[in-house]
Design a protein around this motif. Structure first.
Motif, PDB file in Angstrom:
ATOM      1  N   GLN A 157       0.832  -1.193   0.000  1.00  0.00           N
ATOM      2  CA  GLN A 157       0.000   0.000   0.000  1.00  0.00           C
ATOM      3  C   GLN A 157       0.869   1.246   0.000  1.00  0.00           C
ATOM      4  O   GLN A 157       2.081   1.169   0.180  1.00  0.00           O
ATOM      5  N   TRP A 158       0.215   2.384  -0.203  1.00  0.00           N
ATOM      6  CA  TRP A 158       0.872   3.692  -0.189  1.00  0.00           C
ATOM      7  C   TRP A 158       1.961   3.805  -1.260  1.00  0.00           C
ATOM      8  O   TRP A 158       2.906   4.568  -1.135  1.00  0.00           O
ATOM      9  N   LYS A 159       1.815   3.014  -2.335  1.00  0.00           N
ATOM     10  CA  LYS A 159       2.723   3.064  -3.475  1.00  0.00           C
ATOM     11  C   LYS A 159       1.911   2.895  -4.752  1.00  0.00           C
ATOM     12  O   LYS A 159       0.844   2.278  -4.741  1.00  0.00           O
ATOM     13  N   SER A 160       2.403   3.452  -5.860  1.00  0.00           N
ATOM     14  CA  SER A 160       1.748   3.212  -7.142  1.00  0.00           C
ATOM     15  C   SER A 160       2.138   1.826  -7.663  1.00  0.00           C
ATOM     16  O   SER A 160       3.267   1.362  -7.451  1.00  0.00           O
ATOM     17  N   ILE A 161       1.188   1.180  -8.322  1.00  0.00           N
ATOM     18  CA  ILE A 161       1.401  -0.161  -8.868  1.00  0.00           C
ATOM     19  C   ILE A 161       0.866  -0.179 -10.296  1.00  0.00           C
ATOM     20  O   ILE A 161      -0.269   0.240 -10.547  1.00  0.00           O
ATOM     21  N   ARG A 162       1.664  -0.649 -11.235  1.00  0.00           N
ATOM     22  CA  ARG A 162       1.209  -0.777 -12.617  1.00  0.00           C
ATOM     23  C   ARG A 162       0.415  -2.079 -12.763  1.00  0.00           C
ATOM     24  O   ARG A 162       0.871  -3.150 -12.359  1.00  0.00           O
ATOM     25  N   VAL A 163      -0.779  -1.967 -13.337  1.00  0.00           N
ATOM     26  CA  VAL A 163      -1.603  -3.153 -13.592  1.00  0.00           C
ATOM     27  C   VAL A 163      -1.932  -3.206 -15.077  1.00  0.00           C
ATOM     28  O   VAL A 163      -1.924  -2.190 -15.777  1.00  0.00           O
ATOM     29  N   ASN A 164      -2.265  -4.404 -15.549  1.00  0.00           N
ATOM     30  CA  ASN A 164      -2.522  -4.636 -16.962  1.00  0.00           C
ATOM     31  C   ASN A 164      -3.762  -5.492 -17.146  1.00  0.00           C
ATOM     32  O   ASN A 164      -4.207  -6.172 -16.210  1.00  0.00           O
ATOM     33  N   PRO A 165      -4.347  -5.468 -18.362  1.00  0.00           N
ATOM     34  CA  PRO A 165      -5.552  -6.262 -18.604  1.00  0.00           C
ATOM     35  C   PRO A 165      -5.352  -7.737 -18.240  1.00  0.00           C
ATOM     36  O   PRO A 165      -4.312  -8.327 -18.567  1.00  0.00           O
ATOM     37  N   SER A 223       5.997   6.463  -4.376  1.00  0.00           N
ATOM     38  CA  SER A 223       5.762   5.890  -3.051  1.00  0.00           C
ATOM     39  C   SER A 223       5.690   7.015  -2.029  1.00  0.00           C
ATOM     40  O   SER A 223       6.253   8.090  -2.220  1.00  0.00           O
ATOM     41  N   THR A 224       4.995   6.741  -0.931  1.00  0.00           N
ATOM     42  CA  THR A 224       4.809   7.721   0.134  1.00  0.00           C
ATOM     43  C   THR A 224       5.920   7.572   1.162  1.00  0.00           C
ATOM     44  O   THR A 224       6.218   6.445   1.587  1.00  0.00           O
ATOM     45  N   PRO A 225       6.562   8.667   1.587  1.00  0.00           N
ATOM     46  CA  PRO A 225       7.564   8.570   2.659  1.00  0.00           C
ATOM     47  C   PRO A 225       6.961   7.913   3.895  1.00  0.00           C
ATOM     48  O   PRO A 225       5.794   8.156   4.241  1.00  0.00           O
ATOM     49  N   MET A 226       7.732   7.082   4.559  1.00  0.00           N
ATOM     50  CA  MET A 226       7.227   6.324   5.697  1.00  0.00           C
ATOM     51  C   MET A 226       6.655   7.221   6.781  1.00  0.00           C
ATOM     52  O   MET A 226       5.653   6.881   7.418  1.00  0.00           O
ATOM     53  N   ASP A 227       7.277   8.384   7.018  1.00  0.00           N
ATOM     54  CA  ASP A 227       6.791   9.239   8.094  1.00  0.00           C
ATOM     55  C   ASP A 227       5.497   9.975   7.734  1.00  0.00           C
ATOM     56  O   ASP A 227       4.921  10.672   8.567  1.00  0.00           O
ATOM     57  N   TYR A 228       5.021   9.818   6.505  1.00  0.00           N
ATOM     58  CA  TYR A 228       3.741  10.385   6.102  1.00  0.00           C
ATOM     59  C   TYR A 228       2.588   9.402   6.323  1.00  0.00           C
ATOM     60  O   TYR A 228       1.423   9.804   6.293  1.00  0.00           O
ATOM     61  N   ILE A 229       2.905   8.129   6.498  1.00  0.00           N
ATOM     62  CA  ILE A 229       1.868   7.094   6.566  1.00  0.00           C
ATOM     63  C   ILE A 229       1.285   7.043   7.973  1.00  0.00           C
ATOM     64  O   ILE A 229       2.007   6.760   8.939  1.00  0.00           O
ATOM     65  N   PRO A 230      -0.020   7.314   8.132  1.00  0.00           N
ATOM     66  CA  PRO A 230      -0.619   7.325   9.468  1.00  0.00           C
ATOM     67  C   PRO A 230      -0.677   5.928  10.084  1.00  0.00           C
ATOM     68  O   PRO A 230      -0.719   4.915   9.382  1.00  0.00           O
ATOM     69  N   GLN A 231      -0.697   5.908  11.404  1.00  0.00           N
ATOM     70  CA  GLN A 231      -0.977   4.690  12.148  1.00  0.00           C
ATOM     71  C   GLN A 231      -2.423   4.771  12.626  1.00  0.00           C
ATOM     72  O   GLN A 231      -2.941   5.852  12.890  1.00  0.00           O
ATOM     73  N   GLU A 290      -1.287  19.826   7.760  1.00  0.00           N
ATOM     74  CA  GLU A 290      -1.694  18.720   6.893  1.00  0.00           C
ATOM     75  C   GLU A 290      -1.627  19.119   5.429  1.00  0.00           C
ATOM     76  O   GLU A 290      -1.166  18.355   4.575  1.00  0.00           O
ATOM     77  N   ARG A 291      -2.080  20.335   5.106  1.00  0.00           N
ATOM     78  CA  ARG A 291      -2.011  20.806   3.726  1.00  0.00           C
ATOM     79  C   ARG A 291      -0.563  20.942   3.264  1.00  0.00           C
ATOM     80  O   ARG A 291      -0.231  20.620   2.120  1.00  0.00           O
ATOM     81  N   ASN A 292       0.310  21.391   4.144  1.00  0.00           N
ATOM     82  CA  ASN A 292       1.731  21.486   3.786  1.00  0.00           C
ATOM     83  C   ASN A 292       2.310  20.117   3.487  1.00  0.00           C
ATOM     84  O   ASN A 292       3.122  19.960   2.557  1.00  0.00           O
ATOM     85  N   LYS A 293       1.891  19.125   4.248  1.00  0.00           N
ATOM     86  CA  LYS A 293       2.380  17.764   4.014  1.00  0.00           C
ATOM     87  C   LYS A 293       1.923  17.260   2.642  1.00  0.00           C
ATOM     88  O   LYS A 293       2.701  16.645   1.888  1.00  0.00           O
ATOM     89  N   ILE A 294       0.677  17.544   2.305  1.00  0.00           N
ATOM     90  CA  ILE A 294       0.157  17.131   0.999  1.00  0.00           C
ATOM     91  C   ILE A 294       0.911  17.847  -0.124  1.00  0.00           C
ATOM     92  O   ILE A 294       1.280  17.234  -1.138  1.00  0.00           O
ATOM     93  N   ASN A 295       1.161  19.139   0.041  1.00  0.00           N
ATOM     94  CA  ASN A 295       1.896  19.883  -0.991  1.00  0.00           C
ATOM     95  C   ASN A 295       3.321  19.365  -1.159  1.00  0.00           C
ATOM     96  O   ASN A 295       3.842  19.302  -2.270  1.00  0.00           O
ATOM     97  N   LYS A 296       3.943  18.993  -0.048  1.00  0.00           N
ATOM     98  CA  LYS A 296       5.292  18.428  -0.125  1.00  0.00           C
ATOM     99  C   LYS A 296       5.278  17.094  -0.855  1.00  0.00           C
ATOM    100  O   LYS A 296       6.191  16.785  -1.627  1.00  0.00           O
ATOM    101  N   LEU A 297       4.231  16.300  -0.616  1.00  0.00           N
ATOM    102  CA  LEU A 297       4.128  15.006  -1.312  1.00  0.00           C
ATOM    103  C   LEU A 297       3.994  15.241  -2.810  1.00  0.00           C
ATOM    104  O   LEU A 297       4.643  14.545  -3.612  1.00  0.00           O
ATOM    105  N   LYS A 298       3.196  16.207  -3.207  1.00  0.00           N
ATOM    106  CA  LYS A 298       3.061  16.532  -4.630  1.00  0.00           C
ATOM    107  C   LYS A 298       4.409  16.892  -5.227  1.00  0.00           C
ATOM    108  O   LYS A 298       4.749  16.473  -6.353  1.00  0.00           O
ATOM    109  N   ASN A 299       5.169  17.681  -4.494  1.00  0.00           N
ATOM    110  CA  ASN A 299       6.455  18.163  -5.009  1.00  0.00           C
ATOM    111  C   ASN A 299       7.525  17.068  -5.062  1.00  0.00           C
ATOM    112  O   ASN A 299       8.576  17.273  -5.678  1.00  0.00           O
ATOM    113  N   CYS A 300       7.240  15.926  -4.438  1.00  0.00           N
ATOM    114  CA  CYS A 300       8.189  14.807  -4.510  1.00  0.00           C
ATOM    115  C   CYS A 300       8.234  14.218  -5.904  1.00  0.00           C
ATOM    116  O   CYS A 300       9.198  13.519  -6.272  1.00  0.00           O
ATOM    117  N   PHE A 301       7.185  14.445  -6.688  1.00  0.00           N
ATOM    118  CA  PHE A 301       7.075  13.764  -7.974  1.00  0.00           C
ATOM    119  C   PHE A 301       7.119  14.774  -9.123  1.00  0.00           C
ATOM    120  O   PHE A 301       6.208  15.139  -9.711  1.00  0.00           O
TER     121      PHE A 301
END
Length: 312
Positions: free
Chosen positions: A90-98, A165-173, A301-312
């Motif tokens: 989870q918390w990562k992109s995965i390529r899928v195919n038909p 992928s999402t940085p580990m410290d961004y993933i909630p418990q 929280e919004r700053n965290k989301i913006n930082k995640l966007k800027n990772c890619f």
């Protein structure tokens, strides 16, 4: 072009986005996702705009046959997930195919997960939103939760150049004892000792916990002597903590429009996701906070989301 076929629908799987705003006066609730942070992260991970429609998965996940090459990401509650019987994260992109088979199993922690797909799910936009309101049979996929045999489409979109992928410290418990911050009001003057009780004891999540609201069980919260047991019904908002005549708190969520009981406090927006990730038997402990702190936490929280966007 279709993107997936539902082989098994899971416990309660619906199409959701951020919600349907501006129609509560007509009796149409906001609806939308219950964990906005996990939802937003899922869309970012597959390259979507923040508010593209996703699948909100509750307790037990679906089994899906992929019919289109695309990227997917699952965030939110921890759930076992396999692609063609092989575990994927989870918390990562995965390529899928038909022809691929994606299977999402039962929750291990949390309650709700979010499956985003490249381009976002393609369903009719009703009153400005893709969200499903099952009670009103509008929005989403035919106004209902998914069923076996359903075929869903996505908007046209390219695939990612490389995985995300999402940085580990961004993933909630999602612990079974959640600490939830709330601001007093708007009818806190209906209570005296009850305010002390609310913030001094834990409350168990009961089986009556859904998208409308969470009924809790614990020490009684009495209304002040001489005050009525109910109020004139007024517009409600997600996070309001109502105290009905049985003196057990109810946290209102996204499928309410009005309420007729005094509201002792209001859960701050950033902590509503924590409420929605608890399950029956879990404990909620309220912590008193103020509006300034709530605004600060929202900004973080919004700053965290913006930082995640800027990772890619």
């Amino acid at each position: 072009m279709s993107a997936l076929k539902v082989l098994a629908p899971g416990g309660f799987t619906t199409v959701q986005d951020m919600g349907r705003f501006g129609y509560q006066q007509m009796g149409v609730p906001v609806c939308g996702v219950l964990d906005s942070f996990a939802f937003t992260c899922a869309n970012i991970l597959v390259g979507n705009d923040e508010n593209q429609a996703v699948l909100e998965i509750t307790v037990m996940g679906p089994s899906l046959e992929i019919t289109k090459a695309m990227d997917i990401a699952l965030t939110g509650a921890k759930m076992g997930m396999t692609l063609n019987d092989k575990p994927v994260e989870q918390w990562k992109s995965i390529r899928v195919n038909p022809g691929d088979i994606l299977t999402i199993s039962q929750i291990q922690s949390g309650c709700r997960a979010y499956l985003a797909l490249s381009g976002g799910l393609k369903v009719p936009r009703i009153m400005g939103s893709y969200s499903t309101y099952v009670g009103g049979k509008i929005g989403g996929f035919l106004g209902r939760h998914l069923q076996k045999g359903d075929i869903l489409e996505t908007h046209d979109a390219g695939v990612l150049n490389k995985p995300r992928s999402t940085p580990m410290d961004y993933i909630p418990q999602y612990p079974s004892n959640a600490f939830i911050r709330a601001i007093l009001g708007p009818q806190d003057y209906y209570f005296d000792q009850g305010i002390i009780t609310l913030f001094a004891t834990g409350y168990m999540v009961t089986a009556k916990a859904d998208r409308m609201g969470y009924r809790l069980q614990g020490k009684a919260i009495p209304i002040k002597s001489g005050m009525p047991k109910s109020i004139v019904s007024e517009p409600s908002m997600p996070g309001s903590i109502q105290i009905p005549p049985d003196e057990q708190p109810i946290i209102l969520l996204v499928e309410q429009t009005v309420g007729g009981y005094a509201k002792i406090a209001t859960v701050i927006s950033t902590d509503l996701s924590k409420v929605a990730q608890t399950t029956p038997g879990d404990t909620i402990t309220f912590e008193k906070t103020d509006l300034k702190t709530a605004h600060t936490l929202y900004g973080e929280e919004r700053n965290k989301i913006n930082k995640l966007k800027n990772c890619f």
